[in-house]
Write an enzyme that holds these catalytic residues in place. Structure first.
Site, PDB file in Angstrom:
ATOM      1  N   MET A 132      77.403  54.380   1.877  1.00 27.97           N
ATOM      2  CA  MET A 132      76.358  54.549   0.899  1.00 27.97           C
ATOM      3  C   MET A 132      76.900  54.483   0.192  1.00 27.97           C
ATOM      4  SD  MET A 132      72.619  55.844   1.473  1.00 27.97           S
ATOM      5  CE  MET A 132      72.616  57.777   1.036  1.00 27.97           C
ATOM      6  N   HIS A 169      79.922  63.367   3.424  1.00 30.04           N
ATOM      7  CA  HIS A 169      78.344  64.110   3.291  1.00 30.04           C
ATOM      8  C   HIS A 169      77.908  64.090   3.975  1.00 30.04           C
ATOM      9  CE1 HIS A 169      79.311  60.885  -0.853  1.00 30.04           C
ATOM     10  NE2 HIS A 169      79.331  62.206  -0.988  1.00 30.04           N
ATOM     11  N   ASP A 179      80.551  57.160  -4.113  1.00 30.72           N
ATOM     12  CA  ASP A 179      81.706  58.623  -4.173  1.00 30.72           C
ATOM     13  C   ASP A 179      83.382  57.668  -4.087  1.00 30.72           C
ATOM     14  OD1 ASP A 179      82.366  60.764  -4.715  1.00 30.72           O
ATOM     15  OD2 ASP A 179      81.428  61.456  -2.885  1.00 30.72           O
ATOM     16  N   SER A 215      80.956  59.264   4.468  1.00 30.71           N
ATOM     17  CA  SER A 215      79.858  59.025   4.654  1.00 30.71           C
ATOM     18  C   SER A 215      78.914  58.941   5.705  1.00 30.71           C
ATOM     19  CB  SER A 215      78.803  59.288   2.906  1.00 30.71           C
ATOM     20  OG  SER A 215      77.991  59.190   2.768  1.00 30.71           O
ATOM     21  N   THR A 216      78.267  57.879   4.961  1.00 27.37           N
ATOM     22  CA  THR A 216      76.939  57.356   6.332  1.00 27.37           C
ATOM     23  C   THR A 216      78.335  56.788   7.330  1.00 27.37           C
ATOM     24  OG1 THR A 216      75.457  57.130   4.543  1.00 27.37           O
ATOM     25  CG2 THR A 216      75.191  56.211   6.767  1.00 27.37           C
TER      26      THR A 216
END
Length: 367
Positions: free
Chosen positions: A295, A201, A298, A175-176
């Site tokens: 973050m 993401h 997940d 993600s991030t």
């Protein structure tokens, strides 16, 4: 008790309406202070000369100096966590992926007035992402204007018959900070590695540009996944951002991608957990998985399912993460066998793609 310092945020966008929306939305949160707004990069540079913000929200398509050039200028000298607010056009999508590769922490689709009641939900997401960005570990970078193209040997076209049927697969979630992390991992994997399935993401409309960028940078074939794609050695399938989850199913002896409807999982769609759970069910233990920077949580439960099924599991360590949230959540429930630096993830994955019985596998890096 000392009052907690607010997150000082600078908004850079050429749209007066967007600046107003962001100023009001961010300013209503008690943890955020909007220290200024700028209509272009030159005005933003004047702000930076006076005071360094904790976070910048940045539009990329602006007059005079574009946002990407501005981002690269301060990321080289004095990095500041930056959240890109981008339009979902093809040109903006490509620039956004380049910005993430240059060190931007996150990307958010630009809010639209016609969203009506949905604008509140979007602003809540922007507020959360600005808060996460404030704690991100950003580093100096010297990213070139275009991604370097590595010399490549001829690659078979997607969909052509592989030399041998895959007997292993690799599943990755991020993600991030994941654009930089995935780029580093995939560039280090060999052309004949097992098939790779990825959830990163990213808003709808941006994953195709990211897949194209990755495809230009190494020996692996990379594409945005489509329903029915068959997993092949040397092929990387990136889950499309948008309304569907990506899963892996087994059909007629081959593993295929299925894009399915379903609610958000861990506030995400596509979700790493959904992908990992499907892989745990069909791979029969012949899978290596990695959770990279991001973050939230997940992927944690899904990776635990992979480990319990006999698969191999690893997560990126805190020191090399932009945000340690997802790897930390997985580690807390015992999902990864190991926490390793980003530079070691590729070799760990390839070493784990072994036909050695579980009890005799490599013990290095185990936690």
């Amino acid at each position: 008790m000392q009052e907690r310092r607010k997150i000082r945020t600078l908004i850079v966008d050429d749209s007066a309406m967007v600046r107003k929306i962001l100023s009001i939305g961010l300013g209503q949160d008690p943890e955020i202070e909007v220290i200024g707004t700028a209509a272009d990069a030159n005005m933003a540079m004047q702000y930076l000369a006076r005071s360094k913000p904790d976070v910048i929200t940045l539009d990329l398509e602006m007059p005079n100096m574009d946002g990407l050039t501005f981002l690269r200028s301060f990321m080289k000298a004095d990095p500041i966590p930056t959240v890109v607010i981008s339009s979902q056009t093809q040109r903006s999508a490509q620039a956004t992926v380049d910005a993430l590769a240059a060190g931007a922490v996150d990307v958010i689709a630009k809010p639209r007035m016609e969203l009506g009641g949905g604008l509140n939900d979007m602003m809540a997401s922007i507020v959360q992402r600005v808060k996460v960005a404030a704690g991100a570990q950003v580093r100096r970078t010297a990213t070139p204007a275009r991604p370097p193209v590595r010399p490549q040997t001829p690659r078979p076209a997607a969909g052509s018959a592989p030399a041998r049927l895959p007997d292993w697969m690799i599943a990755i979630g991020a993600s991030t900070g994941g654009v930089q992390a995935l780029t580093a991992v995939l560039q280090s994997l060999p052309a004949d590695c097992p098939p790779v399935v990825i959830v990163q993401h990213m808003p709808e409309g941006f994953t195709a540009s990211f897949a194209k960028r990755l495809n230009q940078m190494g020996p692996l074939r990379v594409k945005e996944a489509e329903d029915g794609d068959v997993l092949e050695n040397g092929l990387v399938l990136l889950a499309p951002g948008g309304p569907k989850h990506m899963t892996v199913v087994k059909k007629m002896g081959r593993h295929q991608v299925r894009l399915i409807d379903g609610p958000e999982v861990c506030f995400s769609r596509p979700s790493v957990d959904v992908l990992f759970h499907s892989v745990a069910q069909v791979a029969e233990g012949r899978v290596s998985s990695a959770i990279l920077t991001g973050m939230g949580k997940d992927g944690a439960e899904g990776q635990l399912a992979i480990r319990n099924s006999g698969g191999r599991t690893v997560a990126q360590d805190e020191a090399s993460c932009v945000v340690f949230g997802m790897p930390s959540a997985a580690y807390q429930i015992g999902a990864p066998e190991a926490l390793v630096p980003l530079d070691d993830v590729s070799s760990w994955l390839m070493n784990s793609c072994s036909r050695i019985p579980v009890g005799d596998r490599l013990e290095s890096y185990r936690v």
